[in-house]
Design a protein around this motif. Structure first.
Motif, PDB file in Angstrom:
ATOM      1  N   ALA A 128       0.821  -1.214   0.000  1.00 58.57           N
ATOM      2  CA  ALA A 128       0.000   0.000   0.000  1.00 58.57           C
ATOM      3  C   ALA A 128       0.856   1.266   0.000  1.00 58.57           C
ATOM      4  O   ALA A 128       0.520   2.247  -0.661  1.00 58.57           O
ATOM      5  N   ALA A 129       1.965   1.260   0.745  1.00 58.23           N
ATOM      6  CA  ALA A 129       2.822   2.450   0.783  1.00 58.23           C
ATOM      7  C   ALA A 129       3.453   2.709  -0.579  1.00 58.23           C
ATOM      8  O   ALA A 129       3.566   3.856  -1.020  1.00 58.23           O
ATOM      9  N   ALA A 130       3.880   1.636  -1.267  1.00 56.96           N
ATOM     10  CA  ALA A 130       4.431   1.793  -2.617  1.00 56.96           C
ATOM     11  C   ALA A 130       3.367   2.326  -3.558  1.00 56.96           C
ATOM     12  O   ALA A 130       3.629   3.216  -4.392  1.00 56.96           O
ATOM     13  N   ALA A 131       2.137   1.807  -3.421  1.00 59.12           N
ATOM     14  CA  ALA A 131       1.034   2.305  -4.249  1.00 59.12           C
ATOM     15  C   ALA A 131       0.747   3.769  -3.940  1.00 59.12           C
ATOM     16  O   ALA A 131       0.402   4.543  -4.841  1.00 59.12           O
ATOM     17  N   ALA A 132       0.912   4.168  -2.679  1.00 58.11           N
ATOM     18  CA  ALA A 132       0.693   5.567  -2.300  1.00 58.11           C
ATOM     19  C   ALA A 132       1.716   6.475  -2.984  1.00 58.11           C
ATOM     20  O   ALA A 132       1.383   7.568  -3.461  1.00 58.11           O
ATOM     21  N   VAL A 133       2.975   6.019  -3.032  1.00 57.22           N
ATOM     22  CA  VAL A 133       4.017   6.807  -3.707  1.00 57.22           C
ATOM     23  C   VAL A 133       3.693   6.954  -5.190  1.00 57.22           C
ATOM     24  O   VAL A 133       3.819   8.043  -5.770  1.00 57.22           O
ATOM     25  N   VAL A 134       3.269   5.864  -5.822  1.00 59.59           N
ATOM     26  CA  VAL A 134       2.903   5.915  -7.239  1.00 59.59           C
ATOM     27  C   VAL A 134       1.717   6.847  -7.446  1.00 59.59           C
ATOM     28  O   VAL A 134       1.689   7.643  -8.398  1.00 59.59           O
ATOM     29  N   ALA A 135       0.726   6.777  -6.555  1.00 56.25           N
ATOM     30  CA  ALA A 135      -0.457   7.643  -6.670  1.00 56.25           C
ATOM     31  C   ALA A 135      -0.069   9.112  -6.545  1.00 56.25           C
ATOM     32  O   ALA A 135      -0.575   9.961  -7.287  1.00 56.25           O
ATOM     33  N   VAL A 136       0.830   9.412  -5.618  1.00 59.30           N
ATOM     34  CA  VAL A 136       1.292  10.800  -5.461  1.00 59.30           C
ATOM     35  C   VAL A 136       2.010  11.258  -6.725  1.00 59.30           C
ATOM     36  O   VAL A 136       1.811  12.389  -7.206  1.00 59.30           O
ATOM     37  N   THR A 137       2.840  10.383  -7.275  1.00 63.63           N
ATOM     38  CA  THR A 137       3.564  10.731  -8.503  1.00 63.63           C
ATOM     39  C   THR A 137       2.603  11.036  -9.643  1.00 63.63           C
ATOM     40  O   THR A 137       2.764  12.039 -10.360  1.00 63.63           O
ATOM     41  N   LEU A 138       1.599  10.186  -9.820  1.00 60.52           N
ATOM     42  CA  LEU A 138       0.624  10.392 -10.883  1.00 60.52           C
ATOM     43  C   LEU A 138      -0.162  11.681 -10.672  1.00 60.52           C
ATOM     44  O   LEU A 138      -0.454  12.409 -11.633  1.00 60.52           O
ATOM     45  N   ALA A 139      -0.486  11.975  -9.412  1.00 61.92           N
ATOM     46  CA  ALA A 139      -1.226  13.203  -9.115  1.00 61.92           C
ATOM     47  C   ALA A 139      -0.388  14.433  -9.454  1.00 61.92           C
ATOM     48  O   ALA A 139      -0.891  15.416 -10.033  1.00 61.92           O
ATOM     49  N   VAL A 140       0.904  14.387  -9.101  1.00 57.02           N
ATOM     50  CA  VAL A 140       1.792  15.514  -9.405  1.00 57.02           C
ATOM     51  C   VAL A 140       1.919  15.699 -10.906  1.00 57.02           C
ATOM     52  O   VAL A 140       1.815  16.818 -11.435  1.00 57.02           O
ATOM     53  N   ARG A 141       2.132  14.607 -11.630  1.00 56.79           N
ATOM     54  CA  ARG A 141       2.295  14.704 -13.072  1.00 56.79           C
ATOM     55  C   ARG A 141       1.016  15.177 -13.755  1.00 56.79           C
ATOM     56  O   ARG A 141       1.065  15.954 -14.712  1.00 56.79           O
ATOM     57  N   ALA A 142      -0.132  14.724 -13.259  1.00 56.25           N
ATOM     58  CA  ALA A 142      -1.400  15.169 -13.843  1.00 56.25           C
ATOM     59  C   ALA A 142      -1.588  16.668 -13.617  1.00 56.25           C
ATOM     60  O   ALA A 142      -2.063  17.382 -14.505  1.00 56.25           O
ATOM     61  N   ALA A 143      -1.211  17.139 -12.432  1.00 55.47           N
ATOM     62  CA  ALA A 143      -1.342  18.566 -12.134  1.00 55.47           C
ATOM     63  C   ALA A 143      -0.420  19.408 -13.017  1.00 55.47           C
ATOM     64  O   ALA A 143      -0.702  20.590 -13.278  1.00 55.47           O
ATOM     65  N   LEU A 144       0.671  18.794 -13.493  1.00 54.50           N
ATOM     66  CA  LEU A 144       1.640  19.533 -14.311  1.00 54.50           C
ATOM     67  C   LEU A 144       1.379  19.424 -15.808  1.00 54.50           C
ATOM     68  O   LEU A 144       2.174  19.918 -16.606  1.00 54.50           O
ATOM     69  N   ILE A 145       0.271  18.802 -16.192  1.00 51.67           N
ATOM     70  CA  ILE A 145      -0.033  18.695 -17.623  1.00 51.67           C
ATOM     71  C   ILE A 145      -0.099  20.070 -18.298  1.00 51.67           C
ATOM     72  O   ILE A 145       0.478  20.252 -19.382  1.00 51.67           O
ATOM     73  N   PRO A 146      -0.782  21.071 -17.709  1.00 52.05           N
ATOM     74  CA  PRO A 146      -0.788  22.393 -18.363  1.00 52.05           C
ATOM     75  C   PRO A 146       0.623  22.961 -18.535  1.00 52.05           C
ATOM     76  O   PRO A 146       0.912  23.632 -19.542  1.00 52.05           O
ATOM     77  N   VAL A 147       1.500  22.693 -17.573  1.00 53.09           N
ATOM     78  CA  VAL A 147       2.879  23.164 -17.687  1.00 53.09           C
ATOM     79  C   VAL A 147       3.584  22.433 -18.827  1.00 53.09           C
ATOM     80  O   VAL A 147       4.376  23.019 -19.565  1.00 53.09           O
TER      81      VAL A 147
END
Length: 260
Positions: A35-54
């Motif tokens: 679950a902790a590894a999945a949490a890290v992946v989820a955070v990464t995906l969230a950050v990258r999705a937020a940076l799509i406009p950039v």
């Protein structure tokens, strides 16, 4: 002096820790011990999705730089004996076009605090006045706070740890190689040869070597931070290919006449 002992930094570290722990608890029913590894992946995906406009802005800026390349080459010819005049003329050209030579660097700058926080969370045994429970979480039986360099330098390494950590580093290196090949002439990320900075073989070799810096970093950071890096480089490559199709590089036809 321990930077992480400073109250503002410690507060950020504690906040990142509690956020990851909360997300880990949320994901435990679905992912169990991972679950902790999945949490890290989820955070990464969230950050990258937020940076799509950039990323879109970065693609547009790259297209602008390629479009202006013939005019920059002309400026370099005109001011080859006067570097200061060349710098002023180049900056004026970018200003007239509403961009800057550094446009597109924002994604890397914005991600630095996040990957730094993930790294810090998994290298501290104690956070916010208590034991770091995240260090007890694993991926394929390997603790998330373990690094390949640490395992290899710690005596007799476990087979599982070497396999998992080496696999992650190799995966990062593979994506780096795919990125390098994609940027070669004829590749989906190739830059037209009319662009002055990309024309020099030495620069091309340096850019190719940079693709593997992330793999070197993945050797020394904890497994959790390595996961962040792997997801990031995969996302970046796919996003760049898709955005290049959306914003193809089209340099202006030929070098313009001398500017007045």
């Amino acid at each position: 002096m321990d930077l992480f002992a400073l109250p503002p930094v410690a507060a950020v570290l504690g906040g990142a820790y509690h956020a990851l722990m909360s997300l880990t608890h949320l994901l435990e029913p679905a992912f169990g011990v991972a679950a902790a590894a999945a949490a890290v992946v989820a955070v990464t995906l969230a950050v990258r999705a937020a940076l799509i406009p950039v990323g879109v802005s970065q693609a547009r800026a790259e297209r602008t730089r390629v479009r202006l390349a013939p005019r920059i080459a002309e400026l370099q010819r005109r001011h080859r004996r006067d570097p200061e005049a060349l710098q002023r003329a180049t900056m004026q050209l970018y200003a007239d076009e509403g961009t800057t030579p550094l446009a597109g660097c924002l994604p890397m700058l914005m991600q630095a605090p996040v990957v730094g926080a993930v790294y810090a969370v998994f290298v501290h045994a104690e956070i916010a006045g208590g034991a770091n429970a995240l260090l007890g979480h694993t991926l394929f039986g390997v603790p998330l706070g373990t690094s390949l360099a640490g395992v290899l330098s710690g005596g007799a390494p476990g087979v599982a740890a070497v396999v998992v950590l080496s696999g992650l580093v190799l995966a990062v290196a593979l994506v780096g190689e795919l990125s390098r090949r994609a940027a070669l002439p004829g590749g989906p990320l190739a830059v037209p040869s009319v662009t002055p900075p990309a024309g020099a073989p030495g620069v091309q070799r340096a850019l190719g070597a940079l693709q593997f810096v992330t793999a070197a970093v993945a050797c020394v950071v904890p497994l959790a931070a390595g996961l962040y890096l792997l997801v990031t480089v995969v996302w970046t490559l796919v996003q760049r290919v898709l955005l290049r199709r959306r914003f193809p590089l089209q340099p202006e036809g030929g070098v313009r006449p001398a500017l007045p």
